[in-house]
Design a protein around this motif. Structure first.
Motif, PDB file in Angstrom:
ATOM      1  N   GLU A  46      43.907  34.377  41.062  1.00  0.00           N
ATOM      2  CA  GLU A  46      43.697  35.252  42.209  1.00  0.00           C
ATOM      3  C   GLU A  46      42.229  35.195  42.652  1.00  0.00           C
ATOM      4  OE1 GLU A  46      45.863  37.017  43.892  1.00  0.00           O
ATOM      5  OE2 GLU A  46      47.642  36.760  42.608  1.00  0.00           O
ATOM      6  N   LEU A  47      42.015  35.263  43.956  1.00  0.00           N
ATOM      7  CA  LEU A  47      40.654  35.338  44.477  1.00  0.00           C
ATOM      8  C   LEU A  47      40.011  36.632  43.986  1.00  0.00           C
ATOM      9  CD1 LEU A  47      38.544  34.117  46.584  1.00  0.00           C
ATOM     10  CD2 LEU A  47      39.421  35.891  48.120  1.00  0.00           C
ATOM     11  N   PRO A  48      38.908  36.541  43.251  1.00  0.00           N
ATOM     12  CA  PRO A  48      38.306  37.772  42.712  1.00  0.00           C
ATOM     13  C   PRO A  48      37.617  38.603  43.796  1.00  0.00           C
ATOM     14  CG  PRO A  48      37.618  35.805  41.484  1.00  0.00           C
ATOM     15  CD  PRO A  48      38.249  35.330  42.745  1.00  0.00           C
ATOM     16  N   TYR A  49      37.631  39.906  43.576  1.00  0.00           N
ATOM     17  CA  TYR A  49      36.747  40.816  44.303  1.00  0.00           C
ATOM     18  C   TYR A  49      35.405  40.803  43.563  1.00  0.00           C
ATOM     19  CZ  TYR A  49      40.456  42.995  47.099  1.00  0.00           C
ATOM     20  OH  TYR A  49      41.477  43.236  47.994  1.00  0.00           O
ATOM     21  N   MET A  50      34.318  40.505  44.266  1.00  0.00           N
ATOM     22  CA  MET A  50      33.019  40.551  43.616  1.00  0.00           C
ATOM     23  C   MET A  50      32.565  42.009  43.547  1.00  0.00           C
ATOM     24  SD  MET A  50      33.259  37.462  43.194  1.00  0.00           S
ATOM     25  CE  MET A  50      31.958  37.527  41.974  1.00  0.00           C
ATOM     26  N   PRO A  51      31.954  42.411  42.436  1.00  0.00           N
ATOM     27  CA  PRO A  51      31.488  43.797  42.329  1.00  0.00           C
ATOM     28  C   PRO A  51      30.445  44.112  43.405  1.00  0.00           C
ATOM     29  CG  PRO A  51      30.566  42.437  40.573  1.00  0.00           C
ATOM     30  CD  PRO A  51      31.597  41.603  41.258  1.00  0.00           C
ATOM     31  N   LYS A  52      30.380  45.374  43.789  1.00  0.00           N
ATOM     32  CA  LYS A  52      29.434  45.798  44.826  1.00  0.00           C
ATOM     33  C   LYS A  52      28.434  46.802  44.251  1.00  0.00           C
ATOM     34  CE  LYS A  52      32.543  45.061  48.750  1.00  0.00           C
ATOM     35  NZ  LYS A  52      33.201  45.666  49.938  1.00  0.00           N
ATOM     36  N   ILE A  53      27.216  46.682  44.719  1.00  0.00           N
ATOM     37  CA  ILE A  53      26.155  47.618  44.345  1.00  0.00           C
ATOM     38  C   ILE A  53      25.607  48.222  45.631  1.00  0.00           C
ATOM     39  CG2 ILE A  53      23.868  47.887  43.324  1.00  0.00           C
ATOM     40  CD1 ILE A  53      24.475  45.621  41.449  1.00  0.00           C
ATOM     41  N   GLN A  54      25.585  49.538  45.696  1.00  0.00           N
ATOM     42  CA  GLN A  54      25.062  50.211  46.880  1.00  0.00           C
ATOM     43  C   GLN A  54      23.541  50.199  46.843  1.00  0.00           C
ATOM     44  OE1 GLN A  54      27.445  53.578  48.663  1.00  0.00           O
ATOM     45  NE2 GLN A  54      25.643  54.732  48.011  1.00  0.00           N
ATOM     46  N   ILE A 276      36.548  22.618  43.649  1.00  0.00           N
ATOM     47  CA  ILE A 276      36.066  23.551  44.660  1.00  0.00           C
ATOM     48  C   ILE A 276      36.265  24.980  44.159  1.00  0.00           C
ATOM     49  CG2 ILE A 276      36.234  24.291  47.057  1.00  0.00           C
ATOM     50  CD1 ILE A 276      35.269  21.377  46.644  1.00  0.00           C
ATOM     51  N   ILE A 277      35.190  25.742  44.159  1.00  0.00           N
ATOM     52  CA  ILE A 277      35.174  27.097  43.631  1.00  0.00           C
ATOM     53  C   ILE A 277      35.024  28.085  44.782  1.00  0.00           C
ATOM     54  CG2 ILE A 277      34.064  28.660  41.987  1.00  0.00           C
ATOM     55  CD1 ILE A 277      35.017  26.150  40.618  1.00  0.00           C
ATOM     56  N   VAL A 278      35.787  29.164  44.758  1.00  0.00           N
ATOM     57  CA  VAL A 278      35.627  30.266  45.711  1.00  0.00           C
ATOM     58  C   VAL A 278      35.536  31.569  44.908  1.00  0.00           C
ATOM     59  CG1 VAL A 278      36.499  31.400  47.789  1.00  0.00           C
ATOM     60  CG2 VAL A 278      37.086  28.998  47.356  1.00  0.00           C
ATOM     61  N   ASN A 279      34.431  32.277  45.084  1.00  0.00           N
ATOM     62  CA  ASN A 279      34.214  33.548  44.371  1.00  0.00           C
ATOM     63  C   ASN A 279      34.391  33.389  42.862  1.00  0.00           C
ATOM     64  OD1 ASN A 279      33.939  34.503  46.953  1.00  0.00           O
ATOM     65  ND2 ASN A 279      35.421  36.157  46.771  1.00  0.00           N
ATOM     66  N   GLY A 280      33.961  32.251  42.344  1.00  0.00           N
ATOM     67  CA  GLY A 280      33.980  32.060  40.898  1.00  0.00           C
ATOM     68  C   GLY A 280      35.280  31.557  40.324  1.00  0.00           C
ATOM     69  N   LYS A 281      36.269  31.194  41.169  1.00  0.00           N
ATOM     70  CA  LYS A 281      37.531  30.646  40.682  1.00  0.00           C
ATOM     71  C   LYS A 281      37.834  29.326  41.385  1.00  0.00           C
ATOM     72  CE  LYS A 281      38.725  33.875  37.772  1.00  0.00           C
ATOM     73  NZ  LYS A 281      38.816  33.595  36.307  1.00  0.00           N
ATOM     74  N   ALA A 282      38.402  28.383  40.640  1.00  0.00           N
ATOM     75  CA  ALA A 282      38.744  27.073  41.201  1.00  0.00           C
ATOM     76  C   ALA A 282      40.017  27.179  42.027  1.00  0.00           C
ATOM     77  CB  ALA A 282      38.926  26.056  40.075  1.00  0.00           C
ATOM     78  N   TRP A 283      39.938  26.768  43.286  1.00  0.00           N
ATOM     79  CA  TRP A 283      41.087  26.755  44.200  1.00  0.00           C
ATOM     80  C   TRP A 283      41.942  28.023  44.053  1.00  0.00           C
ATOM     81  CZ3 TRP A 283      41.017  22.275  40.789  1.00  0.00           C
ATOM     82  CH2 TRP A 283      40.354  21.167  41.328  1.00  0.00           C
ATOM     83  N   PRO A 284      41.390  29.198  44.348  1.00  0.00           N
ATOM     84  CA  PRO A 284      42.155  30.424  44.134  1.00  0.00           C
ATOM     85  C   PRO A 284      43.210  30.650  45.207  1.00  0.00           C
ATOM     86  CG  PRO A 284      40.074  30.944  45.151  1.00  0.00           C
ATOM     87  CD  PRO A 284      40.050  29.463  44.890  1.00  0.00           C
ATOM     88  N   LYS A 285      43.975  31.704  45.006  1.00  0.00           N
ATOM     89  CA  LYS A 285      44.971  32.126  45.994  1.00  0.00           C
ATOM     90  C   LYS A 285      44.692  33.580  46.363  1.00  0.00           C
ATOM     91  CE  LYS A 285      48.257  33.519  42.378  1.00  0.00           C
ATOM     92  NZ  LYS A 285      49.596  33.344  41.784  1.00  0.00           N
ATOM     93  N   MET A 286      45.137  33.958  47.548  1.00  0.00           N
ATOM     94  CA  MET A 286      44.951  35.337  47.996  1.00  0.00           C
ATOM     95  C   MET A 286      46.195  35.788  48.737  1.00  0.00           C
ATOM     96  SD  MET A 286      42.049  36.892  50.574  1.00  0.00           S
ATOM     97  CE  MET A 286      42.153  38.591  51.165  1.00  0.00           C
ATOM     98  N   MET A 287      46.728  36.932  48.359  1.00  0.00           N
ATOM     99  CA  MET A 287      47.855  37.533  49.061  1.00  0.00           C
ATOM    100  C   MET A 287      47.318  38.315  50.254  1.00  0.00           C
ATOM    101  SD  MET A 287      50.320  36.644  46.927  1.00  0.00           S
ATOM    102  CE  MET A 287      51.702  37.689  47.383  1.00  0.00           C
ATOM    103  N   VAL A 288      47.863  38.066  51.442  1.00  0.00           N
ATOM    104  CA  VAL A 288      47.402  38.756  52.647  1.00  0.00           C
ATOM    105  C   VAL A 288      48.588  39.333  53.413  1.00  0.00           C
ATOM    106  CG1 VAL A 288      45.303  37.366  52.907  1.00  0.00           C
ATOM    107  CG2 VAL A 288      47.432  36.611  54.003  1.00  0.00           C
ATOM    108  N   ARG A 289      48.300  40.337  54.209  1.00  0.00           N
ATOM    109  CA  ARG A 289      49.290  40.937  55.086  1.00  0.00           C
ATOM    110  C   ARG A 289      49.190  40.301  56.465  1.00  0.00           C
ATOM    111  NH1 ARG A 289      47.420  46.975  53.597  1.00  0.00           N
ATOM    112  NH2 ARG A 289      48.727  47.579  55.374  1.00  0.00           N
ATOM    113  N   ARG A 290      50.206  40.513  57.277  1.00  0.00           N
ATOM    114  CA  ARG A 290      50.213  39.909  58.619  1.00  0.00           C
ATOM    115  C   ARG A 290      49.393  40.770  59.579  1.00  0.00           C
ATOM    116  NH1 ARG A 290      53.307  35.593  59.841  1.00  0.00           N
ATOM    117  NH2 ARG A 290      54.530  34.782  58.098  1.00  0.00           N
ATOM    118  N   ARG A 291      48.078  40.655  59.403  1.00  0.00           N
ATOM    119  CA  ARG A 291      47.138  41.368  60.259  1.00  0.00           C
ATOM    120  C   ARG A 291      45.785  40.682  60.151  1.00  0.00           C
ATOM    121  NH1 ARG A 291      47.041  47.393  58.263  1.00  0.00           N
ATOM    122  NH2 ARG A 291      45.287  47.452  59.695  1.00  0.00           N
TER     123      ARG A 291
END
Length: 553
Positions: A46-54, A276-291
């Motif tokens: 899965e495409l990771p969410y990167m942690p956020k710092i305010q 090819i790496i995206v957000n720290g994962k090789a060829w990840p996948k992402m579930m998306v909604r139709r929007r």
């Protein structure tokens, strides 16, 4: 390692010593087997969410300045389900929470963010590096030098991360221009996308390959909110894209032998990975909604250009480029990103005729005339699209954020900036200079603060090189092909003077119009080989492809 290169005998001795040292340092790498990227199944992680710092505090309902401490740590990172954990360098608030890429810092326009960057890295690097190019080398030979550059930031020069402002663990050793421990980002700039990365002299490449990258966003709710673009963690995502090669044990491959080993034992001008790496994962996948979704796409590769497109015909709606919004949205079928460039795009998955879409790449490497892509580096990630249609409340307005248009009437000076690549007798690159001068040569570009200038950037190398400006913005006016380039290049190599070499006689070839989605204010642009790129400057890299600029009052 110190050496005065006084005679050819001493030069040869120096390089033989360096070669012997590098052979010793690289024995462990030489004994490993390279991973065949085809054994890694695509689209399983899965495409990771990167942690956020305010980057700000809220006190009694009002945003206030905030101080952060972010460290650089050595740790293990899983790039793929079936790949053993990889030793990396990573940014984070602790070793446990450090990630590749690092946490996304979310700042507010006009609210100060202070960051103390702490170096917790080991005494020796996890990747091979070359001491024969201009490099940050501690006197004790212990410690990994680092310094952080906020790419796209417009703030005080002391917080820019000068290549010579490096420091080792616990600030034990410091570079010659080191100034202070805590950097001050005032965030008094337009809302947009930035990223932070290591910038130590001669080590930028290996430190980034090791993992020292992260995103930084300047938000301005009063300005951005009315646009009603996709927002929130689910619909507003960073895509940090880069390439790597791995050994079978999971560690990162970096060549231990250079293309000119008797000149530079380890250094090579480019690095191209087969994974090819995206957000720290090789060829990840992402579930998306139709929007609609917003993707802030950052090319963090060393040398690879990406020409992104969707295999099912989905389009990119560009709303920003680098650190600035566009004046109006621009729709394209593909988008070309050079290393360090950022594309800010909307993708409307409700228009998809399929339930899957692969984000692909077809940019040759080196760009533009190198090898064609293959099965591994021609795919980036997969989007799995929910079958159900739904109401989409996000919008893409006809107008975005309007910035001042380029005003050529205020130009105070015209400069010529030449990119050179020098080669050995075998034709292999040895070093790259801007205006024929090394990084540590005295400053020659001294624009006056508050003025605008025209820069004609002449690319006399064989590759497309992205030009990045620190602490400022520019807009690209046009690109003009050089005719009789070999003749002009010969004159420039001898004289290093575009006027004396009659640039106006040669810069008369075909013109390339700037793409509509790149006509805004940028801090990176692709310098076509054999072309003169004209840019309007408003008020890099390893092995010398970087020069300082000094603003004068």
């Amino acid at each position: 390692m110190q050496c005065e290169m006084v005679s050819m005998g001493r030069i040869l001795l120096f390089h033989l010593i360096c070669l012997a040292l590098l052979v010793e340092l690289s024995r462990s790498w030489a004994n490993k087997g390279l991973l065949n990227s085809s054994v890694l199944e695509m689209f399983v992680d899965e495409l990771p969410y990167m942690p956020k710092i305010q980057g700000f505090d809220v006190v009694n309902g009002s945003p206030k300045a905030k101080s952060l401490t972010i460290g650089m740590f050595e740790k293990k990172w899983k790039f793929h389900r079936d790949l053993p954990p990889t030793p990396v360098f990573a940014y984070g608030t602790s070793s446990l929470t450090a990630t590749v890429p690092g946490p996304t810092i979310e700042a507010l326009h006009g609210i100060d963010t202070y960051v103390t960057w702490q170096n917790y890295l080991p005494s020796k690097h996890i990747l091979p590096w070359d001491p024969t190019i201009p490099t940050a080398i501690p006197a004790t030979k212990n410690g990994v030098p680092t310094v952080v550059h906020l790419h796209g930031g417009i703030h005080e020069p002391a917080s820019d991360g000068n290549a010579n402002s490096w420091f080792t663990a616990e600030f034990e050793e410091k570079g010659p221009t080191w100034y202070k421990k805590t950097y001050h980002y005032d965030n008094n700039q337009h809302p947009g996308n930035l990223w932070y990365h290591d910038h130590a002299l001669g080590l930028t490449r290996v430190n980034l390959l090791a993992g020292l990258i992260g995103a930084y966003v300047v938000r301005h709710p009063e300005v951005e909110g009315p646009l009603k673009l996709p927002s929130g963690d689910e619909f507003d995502r960073h895509l940090f894209v880069f390439d790597r090669i791995f050994y079978t044990d999971g560690s990162i491959y970096m060549n231990s032998t250079g293309n000119n080993p008797f000149i530079h034992p380890q250094w090579r001008p480019e690095y191209f990975g087969n994974v090819i790496i995206v957000n720290g994962k090789a060829w990840p996948k992402m579930m998306v909604r139709r929007r609609k979704y917003r993707f802030r796409v950052i090319n963090a590769s060393n040398a690879r250009f990406f020409r992104f497109f969707f295999t099912n015909g989905l389009k990119f709606i560009h709303v920003g480029a680098d650190s600035a919004y566009l004046g109006e949205p621009i729709v394209t079928n593909e988008t070309l990103l050079a290393p360090s460039e950022i594309a800010d795009v909307i993708v409307d998955f409700s228009t998809s005729k399929t339930d899957e879409a692969i984000l692909a790449n077809d940019a040759p490497y080196p760009y533009p005339s190198g090898n064609p892509v293959n099965e591994s580096n021609g795919k980036v990630m997969k989007f799995i699209i929910n079958k159900n249609q739904e109401v989409d409340t996000w919008q893409v307005p006809n107008k975005l954020i309007q910035y001042p248009s380029p005003d050529l009437s205020s130009v105070s000076q015209t400069r010529y900036i030449a990119m050179y690549e020098y080669t050995s007798k075998s034709g292999e690159p040895t070093h790259l200079y801007i205006n024929g001068k090394p990084f540590d040569a005295p400053v020659t570009e001294t624009p006056k603060a508050g003025t605008s200038e025209i820069w004609n950037v002449i690319n006399l190398t064989g590759d497309n090189h992205p030009l990045h400006i620190h602490l400022g913005l520019f807009t690209v006016l046009d690109q003009t092909e050089l005719v009789n380039e070999a003749e002009f290049k010969g004159c420039m190599l001898n004289n290093n003077d575009a006027i004396k070499c009659q640039i106006n006689k040669y810069a008369v070839g075909k013109k390339i119009e700037v793409a509509a989605h790149e006509k805004g204010w940028k801090n990176v642009y692709k310098m076509m080989p054999g072309y003169v790129t004209k840019i309007l400057m408003l008020d890099h890299e390893d092995n010398e492809m970087i020069r300082p600029i000094k603003l004068i009052k």
